[in-house]
Design a protein around this motif. Structure first.
Motif, PDB file in Angstrom:
ATOM      1  N   ASP B  18       0.857  -1.175   0.000  1.00 58.84           N
ATOM      2  CA  ASP B  18       0.000   0.000   0.000  1.00 58.84           C
ATOM      3  C   ASP B  18       0.901   1.235   0.000  1.00 58.84           C
ATOM      4  N   THR B  20       0.750   5.733   0.171  1.00 61.61           N
ATOM      5  CA  THR B  20      -0.026   6.963   0.323  1.00 61.61           C
ATOM      6  C   THR B  20       0.761   8.135  -0.219  1.00 61.61           C
ATOM      7  N   THR B  78      -4.396   7.204  -1.387  1.00 61.76           N
ATOM      8  CA  THR B  78      -3.824   5.908  -1.046  1.00 61.76           C
ATOM      9  C   THR B  78      -4.151   4.878  -2.121  1.00 61.76           C
TER      10      THR B  78
END
Lengths: 115, 114
Positions: B18, B20, B78
């Motif tokens: 992930d 951001t 994100t």
């Protein structure tokens, strides 16, 4: 709907020459904006036209000019080209009227190289 | 003065991580719009999302989500489970209905490694 189109896609000019770039916005969009993108300066706003009138202008010298036609197509002109004018020139269209959405849709750009 | 700051110049992640992307904006206007655009190697900026100043709801679209917080003047983006196709430069932008001008951040280059 067809997207924003820009012509030509690539251009090589020499210092001192002038150049005209063309942009056809998405059908129904009356606002056309021009941006200059360079690695060092990022995306810089040149000007915006709405209904054939220049509504906004960035901080560029007078060598950079533009116009918009009644069919919303726009042209950008750069006179007396300098090496520093080498950049990707992006055109964006939007509905951009009071009360409407403001997102811009970009064309593929014209890559101008000044030698 | 109006300003958009994307402090992250370049981010590299491994696929499926992930990531951001941060965006901080400045404006004195009460009515404004925030955007995220993606610029793949082909060069054409692609519109991803628009948020107006009166709507602080977060939004999720597939693997993409956006967090808008007026208290911190931030509009972060994100990407969940990143993919190689997410590799691009991402721009955050501010449009003020007072000045009718778009201000773009300097962009964040995201590299997703296989």
């Amino acid at each position: 709907k067809a997207g924003v189109t820009q012509t030509p896609r690539y251009l090589i000019k020499t210092r001192g020459q002038q150049v005209t770039l063309s942009c056809s916005p998405i059908s129904g969009h009356r606002s056309v904006s021009w941006y200059q993108q360079t690695p060092g300066q990022g995306l810089q706003f040149l000007f915006e036209y709405f209904s054939e009138t220049q509504r906004n202008k960035g901080n560029f010298p007078g060598r950079f000019s533009g116009r918009q036609f009644s069919n919303s197509r726009s042209e950008m002109n750069v006179s007396t080209l300098e090496l520093g004018d080498s950049a990707l020139y992006l055109c964006a269209s939007s509905e951009n009227d009071r009360g409407l959405s403001y997102e811009q849709y970009f064309g593929p750009g014209t890559r101008l190289t000044v030698t | 003065a109006q300003k958009v700051t994307q402090a992250q110049t370049e981010i590299s992640v491994v696929e499926k991580e992930d990531v951001t992307l941060d965006c901080v904006y400045e404006t004195r206007d009460t009515t404004y719009y925030l955007f995220w655009y993606k610029q793949p190697p082909s060069g054409e900026l692609v519109f991803l999302i628009r948020r107006n100043s009166f709507d602080e709801q977060n939004e999720i679209s597939g693997r993409y989500s956006w967090n808008f917080q007026k208290s911190t003047s931030s509009f972060n983006f994100t990407i969940t489970a990143s993919q190689v196709v997410d590799s691009a430069v991402y721009f955050c932008a501010l449009f003020s209905s007072g000045t009718y001008k778009y201000i773009f951040g300097t962009g964040t280059r995201l590299k997703v490694l296989a």
